[in-house]
Design a protein around this motif. Structure first.
Motif, PDB file in Angstrom:
ATOM      1  N   THR A   6       0.795  -1.127   0.069  1.00  0.00           N
ATOM      2  CA  THR A   6      -0.053  -0.010  -0.091  1.00  0.00           C
ATOM      3  C   THR A   6       0.958   1.161  -0.073  1.00  0.00           C
ATOM      4  O   THR A   6       1.649   1.597   0.804  1.00  0.00           O
ATOM      5  CB  THR A   6      -0.802   0.053   1.225  1.00  0.00           C
ATOM      6  OG1 THR A   6      -1.641  -1.213   1.117  1.00  0.00           O
ATOM      7  CG2 THR A   6      -1.878   1.097   0.932  1.00  0.00           C
ATOM      8  N   LYS A   7       0.703   2.018  -1.007  1.00  0.00           N
ATOM      9  CA  LYS A   7       1.217   3.467  -0.880  1.00  0.00           C
ATOM     10  C   LYS A   7       0.486   4.442   0.091  1.00  0.00           C
ATOM     11  O   LYS A   7      -0.630   4.359  -0.070  1.00  0.00           O
ATOM     12  CB  LYS A   7       1.264   4.239  -2.247  1.00  0.00           C
ATOM     13  CG  LYS A   7       2.198   3.350  -3.246  1.00  0.00           C
ATOM     14  CD  LYS A   7       2.282   4.046  -4.466  1.00  0.00           C
ATOM     15  CE  LYS A   7       3.453   3.132  -5.548  1.00  0.00           C
ATOM     16  NZ  LYS A   7       3.515   4.001  -6.688  1.00  0.00           N
ATOM     17  N   VAL A   8       1.088   4.952   0.795  1.00  0.00           N
ATOM     18  CA  VAL A   8       0.591   5.817   1.931  1.00  0.00           C
ATOM     19  C   VAL A   8       0.803   7.340   1.695  1.00  0.00           C
ATOM     20  O   VAL A   8       1.707   7.856   2.404  1.00  0.00           O
ATOM     21  CB  VAL A   8       1.015   5.191   3.466  1.00  0.00           C
ATOM     22  CG1 VAL A   8       0.102   5.916   4.429  1.00  0.00           C
ATOM     23  CG2 VAL A   8       0.787   3.865   3.256  1.00  0.00           C
ATOM     24  N   VAL A  14       4.028   1.061   6.763  1.00  0.00           N
ATOM     25  CA  VAL A  14       4.286   0.393   7.869  1.00  0.00           C
ATOM     26  C   VAL A  14       3.303  -0.712   8.313  1.00  0.00           C
ATOM     27  O   VAL A  14       2.383  -0.254   8.293  1.00  0.00           O
ATOM     28  CB  VAL A  14       4.790   1.522   8.982  1.00  0.00           C
ATOM     29  CG1 VAL A  14       5.092   0.683  10.240  1.00  0.00           C
ATOM     30  CG2 VAL A  14       5.853   2.327   8.767  1.00  0.00           C
ATOM     31  N   TYR A  15       3.724  -2.109   8.605  1.00  0.00           N
ATOM     32  CA  TYR A  15       2.910  -2.829   9.030  1.00  0.00           C
ATOM     33  C   TYR A  15       3.302  -3.651  10.205  1.00  0.00           C
ATOM     34  O   TYR A  15       4.344  -3.832  10.408  1.00  0.00           O
ATOM     35  CB  TYR A  15       2.785  -4.036   7.847  1.00  0.00           C
ATOM     36  CG  TYR A  15       2.518  -3.680   6.488  1.00  0.00           C
ATOM     37  CD1 TYR A  15       1.225  -3.541   6.024  1.00  0.00           C
ATOM     38  CD2 TYR A  15       3.507  -3.277   5.664  1.00  0.00           C
ATOM     39  CE1 TYR A  15       0.982  -3.305   4.793  1.00  0.00           C
ATOM     40  CE2 TYR A  15       3.122  -2.650   4.322  1.00  0.00           C
ATOM     41  CZ  TYR A  15       1.736  -2.831   3.957  1.00  0.00           C
ATOM     42  OH  TYR A  15       1.510  -2.574   2.529  1.00  0.00           O
ATOM     43  N   VAL A 160      -0.038   0.438   9.730  1.00  0.00           N
ATOM     44  CA  VAL A 160       0.145   1.637  10.540  1.00  0.00           C
ATOM     45  C   VAL A 160       0.297   2.771  10.311  1.00  0.00           C
ATOM     46  O   VAL A 160       1.374   2.856   9.155  1.00  0.00           O
ATOM     47  CB  VAL A 160       0.895   1.132  11.633  1.00  0.00           C
ATOM     48  CG1 VAL A 160       1.155   2.015  12.632  1.00  0.00           C
ATOM     49  CG2 VAL A 160       0.650  -0.218  12.020  1.00  0.00           C
ATOM     50  N   GLU A 161      -0.007   3.835  10.529  1.00  0.00           N
ATOM     51  CA  GLU A 161       0.252   5.364   9.946  1.00  0.00           C
ATOM     52  C   GLU A 161       1.828   5.321  10.462  1.00  0.00           C
ATOM     53  O   GLU A 161       2.237   5.076  11.821  1.00  0.00           O
ATOM     54  CB  GLU A 161      -0.440   6.238  10.828  1.00  0.00           C
ATOM     55  CG  GLU A 161       0.030   7.775  10.296  1.00  0.00           C
ATOM     56  CD  GLU A 161      -1.254   8.641  10.686  1.00  0.00           C
ATOM     57  OE1 GLU A 161      -0.927   9.996  10.152  1.00  0.00           O
ATOM     58  OE2 GLU A 161      -2.091   8.516  11.458  1.00  0.00           O
ATOM     59  N   GLY A 162       2.537   5.958   9.757  1.00  0.00           N
ATOM     60  CA  GLY A 162       4.050   5.802   9.858  1.00  0.00           C
ATOM     61  C   GLY A 162       4.807   6.778  10.560  1.00  0.00           C
ATOM     62  O   GLY A 162       6.090   6.827  10.274  1.00  0.00           O
ATOM     63  N   SER A 292      -4.358   8.060  12.839  1.00  0.00           N
ATOM     64  CA  SER A 292      -5.332   8.908  12.959  1.00  0.00           C
ATOM     65  C   SER A 292      -6.629   9.134  12.348  1.00  0.00           C
ATOM     66  O   SER A 292      -6.654   8.075  11.433  1.00  0.00           O
ATOM     67  CB  SER A 292      -4.634  10.487  12.864  1.00  0.00           C
ATOM     68  OG  SER A 292      -4.345  10.387  11.079  1.00  0.00           O
ATOM     69  N   GLU A 293      -7.520   9.663  12.818  1.00  0.00           N
ATOM     70  CA  GLU A 293      -8.795   9.527  12.169  1.00  0.00           C
ATOM     71  C   GLU A 293      -8.930   9.873  10.633  1.00  0.00           C
ATOM     72  O   GLU A 293      -9.045   9.262   9.416  1.00  0.00           O
ATOM     73  CB  GLU A 293      -9.750  10.527  12.863  1.00  0.00           C
ATOM     74  CG  GLU A 293     -11.331  10.469  12.132  1.00  0.00           C
ATOM     75  CD  GLU A 293     -12.201  11.534  12.763  1.00  0.00           C
ATOM     76  OE1 GLU A 293     -13.312  11.633  12.591  1.00  0.00           O
ATOM     77  OE2 GLU A 293     -11.704  12.000  13.943  1.00  0.00           O
TER      78      GLU A 293
END
Length: 338
Positions: A6-8, A14-15, A160-162, A292-293
């Motif tokens: 996944t591109k974030v 991050v996983y 996970v938000e990185g 985050s939301e």
């Protein structure tokens, strides 16, 4: 389980990945844990991914993995990574490396096929977990006169938000595994986790664990992901998150797991983050996407399409503690804490 890369929002992904031994058997002794620890690092080097932290237990392991968005891998680096897999090569493996180098030098069609196959195993969280599990299974079965399946069929993965609070909280949760299991009171005393490796090892060893800790806490220093936070600051902040600010210097938790669960069982109970992290929190293994939301909301469309749902999912704010702005995309209806 095939996890799509996944591109974030232009960042690396991050996983948090976790996998268990089949039937939950507590098979791993210290020698086994040490070998699995080495393979976690070794295969990360081969795959071109970064281990931010990890924890190896007697019947499962966790790894927090950063997967770079883009990788430039030339032939020299491909050959180096291939050799990383065989630190003590047999004659056959040494000969294979020489053949590989020769094919690269010729730049033949065969070389292109080899490049394609090697690159397909890199920069992908599923390929990383597959390699770790397969290679360790072969070693474990051979050394324990055992045969058959070692791991349960699937591994769990949470995107996970990185940076910032989501990344830091997830890392602390992983490092606290041996504390929740009652093996130690302080994770620095459990040699098979990233925090202990970062704290205990002198210069020349444990550098990768320290680099992971620095990246986890880089956002605290400058709001970005640059490596300009000192080791002492990263260790202090991580320790304060693990123990709570008031208890970090003494090295004790603010509240025991048993007391924390009693408060949470009240339904509207709310605890400090340090206290609730001493419980098993399903958000971190079953929440699917943690951040985050705003971060979670950015995946609503993809989540809906992948699962063929008629209605878009809603983000779910974490309950039970002062989590800050933390949400997951997978709602959990029961037994969030244990």
């Amino acid at each position: 389980m095939k996890i799509r890369r996944t591109k974030v929002h232009g960042r690396d992904a991050v996983y948090h990945c976790m996998t268990r031994v089949v039937n939950g058997e507590r098979l791993f002794k210290d020698r086994d844990k040490e070998m699995l620890r080495k393979m976690i690092w070794q295969i990360a080097d081969f795959c071109g991914v970064q281990v931010l932290t990890y924890c190896v237990m007697s019947n499962h392991f966790h790894v927090l993995l950063r997967v770079p968005d883009l990788q430039n891998v030339d032939d020299a680096e491909l050959l180096r990574r291939y050799q990383v897999l065989y630190p003590k090569p047999t004659k056959y493996q040494s000969a294979s490396a020489k053949v590989l180098a020769s094919e690269f030098a010729k730049d033949s069609e065969d070389a292109d096929e080899v490049r394609r196959k090697l690159l397909a195993r890199m920069g992908d969280v599923s390929e990383y977990m597959k390699a770790v599990k397969q290679r360790f299974s072969v070693w474990f079965n051979r050394n324990h006169q055992r045969y058959g399946t070692l791991w349960a069929d699937r591994f769990k993965s949470v995107l996970v938000e990185g940076h910032g609070n989501p990344l830091q909280t997830m890392a602390a949760y992983i490092d606290l595994n041996p504390v929740r299991a009652g093996l130690v009171e302080d994770p620095k005393d459990y040699r098979f986790c990233g925090y202990a490796e970062a704290v205990a090892h002198s210069a020349g060893s444990g550098a990768a664990a320290r680099e992971g800790l620095l990246r986890i806490w880089a956002a605290y220093a400058d709001g970005g992901l640059r490596h300009n936070v000192s080791k002492s600051v990263a260790l202090r902040m991580h320790r304060e998150l693990i123990f709570g600010k008031r208890a970090s210097e003494a090295g004790i938790s603010e509240m025991s797991r048993e007391k924390a669960l009693k408060v949470l069982e009240q339904g509207d109970g709310k605890l400090s983050k340090a206290a609730v992290l001493r419980c098993r929190v399903r958000y971190f293994t079953d929440g699917a996407i943690l951040g985050s939301e705003e971060f979670v909301r950015g995946f609503v469309g993809a989540w809906q399409r992948e699962r063929g749902r008629k209605r878009p999912p809603k983000g779910h704010a974490l309950q039970g503690a002062d989590w800050g702005d933390l949400s997951v995309i997978q709602g959990l209806r029961s037994q969030i804490f244990s």
